[in-house]
Scaffold this active site. Structure first.
Site, PDB file in Angstrom:
ATOM      1  N   CYS A   1      -7.218  -1.035 -18.497  1.00  0.00           N
ATOM      2  CA  CYS A   1      -6.731  -0.194 -17.401  1.00  0.00           C
ATOM      3  C   CYS A   1      -5.585  -0.843 -16.616  1.00  0.00           C
ATOM      4  O   CYS A   1      -5.116  -0.297 -15.635  1.00  0.00           O
ATOM      5  CB  CYS A   1      -7.863   0.192 -16.459  1.00  0.00           C
ATOM      6  SG  CYS A   1      -8.610  -1.214 -15.639  1.00  0.00           S
TER       7      CYS A   1
ATOM      8  N   ARG B   1     -14.639   2.340  -9.393  1.00  0.00           N
ATOM      9  CA  ARG B   1     -14.699   0.890  -9.191  1.00  0.00           C
ATOM     10  C   ARG B   1     -15.092   0.630  -7.748  1.00  0.00           C
ATOM     11  O   ARG B   1     -14.531   1.253  -6.831  1.00  0.00           O
ATOM     12  CB  ARG B   1     -13.343   0.263  -9.489  1.00  0.00           C
ATOM     13  CG  ARG B   1     -13.365  -1.245  -9.326  1.00  0.00           C
ATOM     14  CD  ARG B   1     -12.094  -1.880  -9.796  1.00  0.00           C
ATOM     15  NE  ARG B   1     -11.001  -1.639  -8.860  1.00  0.00           N
ATOM     16  CZ  ARG B   1      -9.758  -2.077  -9.063  1.00  0.00           C
ATOM     17  NH1 ARG B   1      -9.466  -2.719 -10.180  1.00  0.00           N
ATOM     18  NH2 ARG B   1      -8.825  -1.846  -8.186  1.00  0.00           N
TER      19      ARG B   1
ATOM     20  N   HIS C   1       0.827  -1.207   0.000  1.00  0.00           N
ATOM     21  CA  HIS C   1       0.000   0.000   0.000  1.00  0.00           C
ATOM     22  C   HIS C   1       0.854   1.247   0.000  1.00  0.00           C
ATOM     23  O   HIS C   1       0.517   2.247  -0.619  1.00  0.00           O
ATOM     24  CB  HIS C   1      -0.923  -0.002   1.212  1.00  0.00           C
ATOM     25  CG  HIS C   1      -1.716  -1.252   1.318  1.00  0.00           C
ATOM     26  ND1 HIS C   1      -2.388  -1.628   2.434  1.00  0.00           N
ATOM     27  CD2 HIS C   1      -1.914  -2.228   0.410  1.00  0.00           C
ATOM     28  CE1 HIS C   1      -2.976  -2.790   2.230  1.00  0.00           C
ATOM     29  NE2 HIS C   1      -2.690  -3.173   1.009  1.00  0.00           N
TER      30      HIS C   1
HETATM   31  C1  PEP Z   1      -5.945  -5.021 -12.964  1.00  0.00           C
HETATM   32  O1  PEP Z   1      -6.143  -6.083 -12.387  1.00  0.00           O
HETATM   33  O2  PEP Z   1      -5.367  -4.944 -14.069  1.00  0.00           O
HETATM   34  C2  PEP Z   1      -6.402  -3.762 -12.375  1.00  0.00           C
HETATM   35  C3  PEP Z   1      -6.332  -2.635 -13.041  1.00  0.00           C
HETATM   36  O3  PEP Z   1      -6.827  -3.808 -11.084  1.00  0.00           O
HETATM   37  P1  PEP Z   1      -5.838  -3.786  -9.827  1.00  0.00           P
HETATM   38  O4  PEP Z   1      -4.462  -3.541 -10.344  1.00  0.00           O
HETATM   39  O5  PEP Z   1      -6.338  -2.714  -8.930  1.00  0.00           O
HETATM   40  O6  PEP Z   1      -6.035  -5.155  -9.280  1.00  0.00           O
HETATM   41 MG    MG Z   2      -7.353  -6.205 -10.585  1.00  0.00          MG
END
Ligand code: PEP
Ligand code: MG
Length: 755
Positions: free
Chosen positions: A680, A510, A367
């Site tokens: 993303c 999200r 984190h």
């Molecule tokens: C991913 O899994 O690619 C994503 C964007 O979510 P996180 O990195 O927050 O798990």
């Molecule tokens: Mg993810």
């Protein structure tokens, strides 16, 4: 104690007198070895100092040939002295010459001595030199004598660390204590910093090593241990655990160790040899650290860490140190060095002065790393013994791109980095000049560039980068940096703040993606064998709908009169999406019934992170308003390779044909359904990744803010049609699992694209 004149306490008292005498450094050392030899009835006492070049130099001796002082220089792995230095632990032999590591230097005349006791001169777990006593006859030095010599070595450690001996050294062969150190760890952020060390937990400065009254020191130690125990009990009982950001399990372990008889006994022993209580704690802590550094078993290492922490607390107890007195008095260009740190603690520092972060713990997914990235500071994690190697105020270079840390860098190294920083700054200026240009390829294909965000400190990035929206707002970050569950009103305030800052640009919120590696210290943790495959994200949200409901409500209220996009993480089956969407609809009905002003429009979409969705694409696409591919998770599940495990994370190339086939399938199906699709995950945040994605049909990305400039610079020069044809032809070849990376790199080079 055999033969010792007056015992260790007398020795320490005499040493204190010598330390205070106005004599030269060499005279002081000479007096010290005479005192030790006499006190321990040893024929020889010698001090070897570790030099910057890694060798050990004889700095003083009583008993060996004095001509050898400053002339005898040994490799740090040579002979018994070298062994003491490399092992960082005492060696006690009644027949040294029978030891396989024995070797002698004729100029010293030491071949006639049979017994040998050598102890490392340690400071914060680092070896600064070796202190040796020798006797002609076979003699076994007692435990007390070993202890006494270690205590004496502490006084020498302070003398070396103070820099007093530097005047005795040849240029380039100074004592190693201030030498430039290069260490490597995990690269956490895309930034480089030159600055000065600030220890997150300031090392306790001991000014008084030698006890005037041993009984009094034993009492002080006893009281401090009792207070420490009571403090730990209180923290565990009073629910304050979460406030401090410390995990209950850790405190439980501390409490257990605080009652460990062996530990307490070691501390008392050190006091009995004549140290003050705080110096005794330092001694034991230094030994623990030295052992920790050599320990490879992760479990034992962790236990040693706990003892180290506990000793630190005890020292603060004895000397009344504040936890982190420098927090709001940071020097300019501060680089925080810490064992470990929670995200909230990092946010406590003055952002304007903070330049870098070096952690002994803290991997790329921690984190605190997430917060460091949002702050745009240079950060490196997993650097062994960082807090032992760096002293407050030391110059330091933190390379968050490569994971290199240079403590007390050489002028050459510093000059090289100044140049790199200048180049990067120039590149940033170039990106800035592209900020307001539409992101359109050379052949006229528009590409949507948005940013990933999650904390208020991310919001200025929207304007700075010229991104057209926030394609992924990770709501869990607010939860992860908080000391307790954020109230609905706090969530509402954040979401409203985000929408205000976005000023009409779209934001995709999200819902909570906790669980897996995203643990909340204040939330009950269920032991799971495989947390990444466990009870996390939407699974938790659907099983405990109270949390999800209040979050959705906060989003709907924050967006009243505006457009809202909600996205669910870790959906694995169409029915999960239906349930989650049903929950949003019920909340809308609820708010409508209570007379709230609703958002102008609500779009509901999902992340695509779980491979099972690939086989439900048509059903899913009929239901969703939009889709966002989370390549970080999708690839980890596709290859069964933990995204946070460096050993396997880079084993499979995301630019390999199977991955491109999967991603192309998604974008093709989304287009066929007329639904927007974004990627993303961090794959798009590298220009070469974005290039490959454009080639297979992606036209919308949500990026790390620092990636918007580089990706935009690349695509402005790109002929999208050309790369599409190239990659299509490569994918049509019988390539199996091959990567297209090399071909794409060559393409970029030929086309003059900067990757
Ligand atoms: C991913 O899994 O690619 C994503 C964007 O979510 P996180 O990195 O927050 O798990
Ligand atoms: Mg993810």
């Amino acid at each position: 104690m055999r033969g010792a004149l007056g015992g260790p306490r007398v020795l320490l008292r005499r040493l204190r007198e010598v330390m205070a005498e106005p004599v030269s450094a060499q005279e002081r050392l000479d007096k010290i070895v005479v005192l030790i030899a006499a006190n321990m009835v040893a024929e020889v006492c010698s001090v070897y100092v570790l030099r910057v070049d890694g060798t050990l130099e004889l700095y003083a001796t009583e008993g060996l040939n004095r001509q050898a002082v400053h002339l005898t220089v040994m490799r740090s792995d040579e002979g018994l002295v070298g062994l003491v230095a490399t092992e960082a632990s005492p060696i006690n032999l009644n027949d040294a010459q029978a030891h396989p590591a024995f070797s002698y230097r004729p100029e010293t005349g030491e071949e006639i001595y049979r017994s040998f006791l050598g102890v490392p001169i340690l400071r914060a777990g680092n070896t600064l030199g070796v202190l040796v006593v020798q006797n002609r006859a076979r003699r076994t030095y007692s435990e007390e004598e070993v202890e006494a010599l270690q205590t004496t070595a502490m006084v020498l450690a302070e003398m070396i660390a103070s820099g007093e001996l530097t005047s005795l050294a040849q240029p380039g062969a100074e004592p190693a204590v201030r030498r430039p150190v290069h260490v490597s760890g995990a690269a956490l952020t895309d930034a480089i910093a030159l600055g000065h060390v600030v220890l997150h937990e300031p090392r306790v400065v001991i000014t008084n090593f030698i006890a005037d009254d041993v009984q009094k020191e034993l009492r002080r130690l006893g009281v401090a241990i009792e207070t420490l125990r009571a403090e730990l009990d209180l923290m565990l009982e009073s629910g304050e655990v979460a406030e401090g950001g410390e995990h209950r399990d850790v405190l439980e372990a501390y409490r257990m160790f605080a009652h460990d008889r062996g530990w307490v006994h070691k501390l008392e022993e050190a006091v009995i040899t004549g140290l003050t209580a705080e110096a005794a704690v330092e001694r034991v802590q230094s030994d623990t650290r030295a052992r920790m550094l050599r320990q490879t078993d992760p479990y034992l290492r962790e236990r040693l860490h706990d003892f180290d922490d506990l000793a630190h607390r005890l020292q603060r107890q004895l000397l009344g140190y504040d936890h982190a007195p420098t927090r709001d008095k940071l020097p300019e260009h501060a680089v925080i060095v810490a064992r470990s740190m929670g995200p909230a603690a990092l946010l406590d520092y003055d952002r304007n002065r903070l330049r870098g972060l070096v952690l002994e713990e803290g991997g790329p997914n921690s984190h605190v790393a997430i917060v460091a990235r949002a702050l745009g500071i240079a950060a490196v994690g997993e650097v062994p013994n960082a807090t032992g190697l760096a002293d407050p105020g030391d110059a330091v270079i933190v390379d968050g791109v490569t994971g290199d840390v240079h403590i007390r860098p050489t002028p050459d190294m510093e000059a090289a980095y100044v140049e790199r920083v200048r180049l990067r700054a120039r590149r940033q200026l170039q990106y800035l000049s592209l900020r307001d240009k539409p992101a359109v390829t050379k052949d006229g294909q528009p590409v949507t560039l948005m940013i990933n965000a999650g904390l208020p400190i991310d919001l200025p990035h929207l304007a700075e980068t010229g991104a057209v929206g926030i394609g992924l707002f990770r709501t869990e970050l607010q939860f992860m940096v908080a000391a307790q569950f954020p109230r609905t009103s706090e969530q509402l305030a954040l979401y409203r703040n985000v929408l205000d800052a976005a000023a009409g640009k779209p934001v995709v919120f999200r819902t909570l993606d906790i669980g897996g590696d995203k643990v909340l210290p204040y939330m009950r943790n269920y032991e799971e064998e495989n947390p990444a495959l466990g009870w996390r994200a939407i699974r938790l949200g659907l099983d405990r709908p109270g949390l999800l409901r209040s979050q959705v409500r906060a989003m709907l209220r924050a967006a009243s009169g505006r457009e809202l996009r909600i996205m669910f993480p870790m959906i694995a089956a169409v029915h999960e999406f239906d349930e989650a969407k049903g929950l949003v609809e019920r909340e809308l009905t609820h708010l409508r019934r209570h007379g709230h002003r609703l958002p102008e429009r609500v779009e509901v979409g999902t992340m695509l992170e779980v491979p099972a969705l690939l086989f439900q694409l048509d059903e899913l696409l009929e239901r969703v308003d939009f889709l966002s591919v989370g390549s970080n998770d999708l690839l980890q599940f596709l290859f069964a390779a933990d995204r946070g495990n460096a050993r396997v994370a880079n084993r499979f190339d995301p630019l390999s044909v199977p991955v491109l086939r999967v991603l192309k399938l998604i974008v093709d199906r989304a287009n066929a359904h007329g639904k927007s699709v974004t990627l993303c995950g961090e794959l798009a945040s590298k220009p070469i990744g974005a290039l490959a994605l454009i080639a297979i049909g992606f036209r919308a990305f949500s990026l790390l803010p620092s990636a918007v400039g580089p990706v935009k610079a690349m695509l402005l020069d790109l002929d999208a049609g050309k790369v599409e044809r190239l990659v299509a032809s490569l994918m049509a070849l019988p390539l199996g699992s091959a990567s297209v990376r090399a071909k794409l790199t060559a393409f970029a080079e030929a086309e003059g694209l900067s990757l």
